[in-house]
Design a protein around this motif. Structure first.
Motif, PDB file in Angstrom:
ATOM      1  N   GLY A   1       0.806  -1.210   0.000  1.00  0.00           N
ATOM      2  CA  GLY A   1       0.000   0.000   0.000  1.00  0.00           C
ATOM      3  C   GLY A   1       0.838   1.258   0.000  1.00  0.00           C
ATOM      4  O   GLY A   1       0.519   2.234  -0.697  1.00  0.00           O
ATOM      5  N   VAL A   2       1.918   1.267   0.764  1.00  0.00           N
ATOM      6  CA  VAL A   2       2.801   2.430   0.787  1.00  0.00           C
ATOM      7  C   VAL A   2       3.453   2.626  -0.582  1.00  0.00           C
ATOM      8  O   VAL A   2       3.577   3.758  -1.070  1.00  0.00           O
ATOM      9  CB  VAL A   2       3.857   2.290   1.901  1.00  0.00           C
ATOM     10  CG1 VAL A   2       4.896   3.400   1.799  1.00  0.00           C
ATOM     11  CG2 VAL A   2       3.179   2.322   3.266  1.00  0.00           C
ATOM     12  N   ARG A   3       3.853   1.531  -1.229  1.00  0.00           N
ATOM     13  CA  ARG A   3       4.422   1.660  -2.576  1.00  0.00           C
ATOM     14  C   ARG A   3       3.378   2.192  -3.556  1.00  0.00           C
ATOM     15  O   ARG A   3       3.689   3.007  -4.430  1.00  0.00           O
ATOM     16  CB  ARG A   3       4.952   0.301  -3.063  1.00  0.00           C
ATOM     17  CG  ARG A   3       6.202  -0.162  -2.344  1.00  0.00           C
ATOM     18  CD  ARG A   3       6.925  -1.262  -3.118  1.00  0.00           C
ATOM     19  NE  ARG A   3       6.110  -2.440  -3.325  1.00  0.00           N
ATOM     20  CZ  ARG A   3       6.000  -3.444  -2.453  1.00  0.00           C
ATOM     21  NH1 ARG A   3       6.651  -3.368  -1.297  1.00  0.00           N
ATOM     22  NH2 ARG A   3       5.254  -4.484  -2.712  1.00  0.00           N
ATOM     23  N   ALA A   4       2.133   1.733  -3.414  1.00  0.00           N
ATOM     24  CA  ALA A   4       1.068   2.233  -4.276  1.00  0.00           C
ATOM     25  C   ALA A   4       0.841   3.725  -4.049  1.00  0.00           C
ATOM     26  O   ALA A   4       0.609   4.487  -4.997  1.00  0.00           O
ATOM     27  CB  ALA A   4      -0.216   1.452  -4.029  1.00  0.00           C
ATOM     28  N   LEU A   5       0.909   4.158  -2.797  1.00  0.00           N
ATOM     29  CA  LEU A   5       0.774   5.580  -2.482  1.00  0.00           C
ATOM     30  C   LEU A   5       1.892   6.383  -3.140  1.00  0.00           C
ATOM     31  O   LEU A   5       1.654   7.448  -3.720  1.00  0.00           O
ATOM     32  CB  LEU A   5       0.807   5.765  -0.959  1.00  0.00           C
ATOM     33  CG  LEU A   5       0.886   7.201  -0.442  1.00  0.00           C
ATOM     34  CD1 LEU A   5      -0.399   7.953  -0.751  1.00  0.00           C
ATOM     35  CD2 LEU A   5       1.173   7.214   1.065  1.00  0.00           C
ATOM     36  N   GLU A   6       3.103   5.860  -3.069  1.00  0.00           N
ATOM     37  CA  GLU A   6       4.268   6.597  -3.581  1.00  0.00           C
ATOM     38  C   GLU A   6       4.332   6.613  -5.100  1.00  0.00           C
ATOM     39  O   GLU A   6       4.767   7.600  -5.706  1.00  0.00           O
ATOM     40  CB  GLU A   6       5.547   5.984  -3.008  1.00  0.00           C
ATOM     41  CG  GLU A   6       5.675   6.158  -1.497  1.00  0.00           C
ATOM     42  CD  GLU A   6       6.805   5.348  -0.897  1.00  0.00           C
ATOM     43  OE1 GLU A   6       7.157   5.605   0.268  1.00  0.00           O
ATOM     44  OE2 GLU A   6       7.347   4.454  -1.591  1.00  0.00           O
ATOM     45  N   THR A   7       3.880   5.536  -5.746  1.00  0.00           N
ATOM     46  CA  THR A   7       4.002   5.427  -7.196  1.00  0.00           C
ATOM     47  C   THR A   7       2.737   5.843  -7.936  1.00  0.00           C
ATOM     48  O   THR A   7       2.795   6.141  -9.133  1.00  0.00           O
ATOM     49  CB  THR A   7       4.344   3.986  -7.607  1.00  0.00           C
ATOM     50  OG1 THR A   7       3.258   3.114  -7.246  1.00  0.00           O
ATOM     51  CG2 THR A   7       5.618   3.518  -6.920  1.00  0.00           C
ATOM     52  N   GLY A   8       1.611   5.820  -7.248  1.00  0.00           N
ATOM     53  CA  GLY A   8       0.357   6.129  -7.910  1.00  0.00           C
ATOM     54  C   GLY A   8      -0.199   4.989  -8.739  1.00  0.00           C
ATOM     55  O   GLY A   8      -1.171   5.163  -9.475  1.00  0.00           O
TER      56      GLY A   8
END
Length: 341
Positions: A315-322
């Motif tokens: 989820g954090v990677r999804a937040l950072e990458t969009g």
């Protein structure tokens, strides 16, 4: 006191102090035998008035204190791995607050260490599994009357975020509860996550991406969405609606009180999680004590803690990458049962 379960409480902050109070005044069958916190004065303050308690700055020293037969970990997440492994080495059953271990690599080390023991010692503190409303929803979904679950709609709101709260923490701290609740309610692993970011609220601290809209996919095609809003300004609200093929069910609307007085009617909303989930925490700790005294370990296991860490990292990677990020879990050791068990 000899027949009471002696518990070492690691961490004497907001959560740890509340658990010390709970062990001393609320639940049955246990006593606080040791308290540990790097701030020795804070540990002493939390243990003030209790008899037969030793106070420590070193958590491992607390595990070796006289009378300790079990451990309750309420220290900050980065300290959990050392404490869990220390408890395992001593054969002590543990109730560990979430996150079990914040990073998935460390969480996997805990899973592997417990698997090598060949028996469970750890219960992870996902207290929503002990909340009466969540239990009713779980029983309804498991009973099948509403048919196959298609979607879960979740809301997670806080009055305000503490100092130092980051955009990533909306997911790996706040939404971690929804991650576990979704796995447990649906009996499925989460397989992918996408995070959408509306324009931040003017009530959010500068630079904090708040609120967020988190979308999870599951292994059998259900969708789970979470609105997380940690600076809503008015109350602590947690809701969940299950939409199924033959009906829907929503929980979270009952935790308020309407007060009518000369100045009008108003609805009182809980201001933090210790109020909203007070009964769930009491039931969770009592169930842990009862099981431990029987020589059993029940409740959310280390695999549940590991899975939550992996999903939160995605989820954090999804937040950072969009973008949409897939969840990749390690092979499950035979010690652990099915998803969200």
């Amino acid at each position: 006191m000899g027949d009471l379960l002696g518990v070492a409480v690691l961490g004497a902050g907001h959560m740890g102090a509340d658990h010390i109070r709970r062990l001393d005044r609320v639940v049955n069958g246990a006593r606080v035998a040791a308290v540990a916190d790097p701030d020795l004065a804070r540990a002493g303050e939390a243990a003030a008035g209790l008899t037969g308690v030793t106070v420590h700055a070193d958590p491992l020293a607390a595990l070796d204190a006289p009378g300790v037969r079990a451990v309750l970990i309420a220290s900050p997440g980065p300290a959990h791995e050392e404490a869990l492994l220390g408890a395992f080495a001593r054969g002590l059953p543990v109730l560990c607050e979430k996150p079990m271990v914040p990073d998935s690599t460390g969480a996997l080390r805990v899973v592997e260490a417990e698997a090598r023991l060949g028996r469970r010692l750890a219960q992870i503190g996902f207290m929503r599994r002990y909340d009466r409303e969540y239990l009713r929803l779980k029983a309804l979904l498991d009973g099948g009357r509403l048919g196959r679950p298609l979607m879960l709609h979740c809301t997670h709101r806080n009055v305000s975020s503490p100092a130092g709260f980051t955009s990533a923490m909306l997911i790996n701290s706040s939404v971690s509860h929804e991650i576990d609740a979704a796995r447990w309610l649906l009996g499925q692993e989460l397989t992918a996550v996408t995070v959408l970011r509306p324009t931040p609220s003017t009530g959010a601290p500068s630079g904090l991406l708040d609120p967020q809209f988190v979308l999870f996919e599951t292994e059998r095609g259900a969708l789970v969405d979470v609105e997380v809003f940690v600076n809503c300004g008015f109350g602590y609200q947690v809701r969940c609606e299950a939409v199924c093929e033959a009906g829907s069910a929503r929980i979270g609307d009952e935790h308020s009180m309407v007060v009518t007085a000369v100045d009008g009617a108003r609805e009182e909303v809980a201001q933090d999680y210790l109020v909203r989930f007070a009964d769930a925490y009491d039931r969770e700790v009592q169930a842990w004590i009862d099981a431990t005294r029987r020589g059993e370990v029940t409740g959310p296991d280390a695999w549940d803690g590991y899975a939550a860490s992996v999903v939160a990292e995605a989820g954090v990677r999804a937040l950072e990458t969009g973008g949409r990020v897939a969840v990749e879990l390690a092979p499950r050791p035979a010690l652990y049962a099915g998803a969200g068990s």
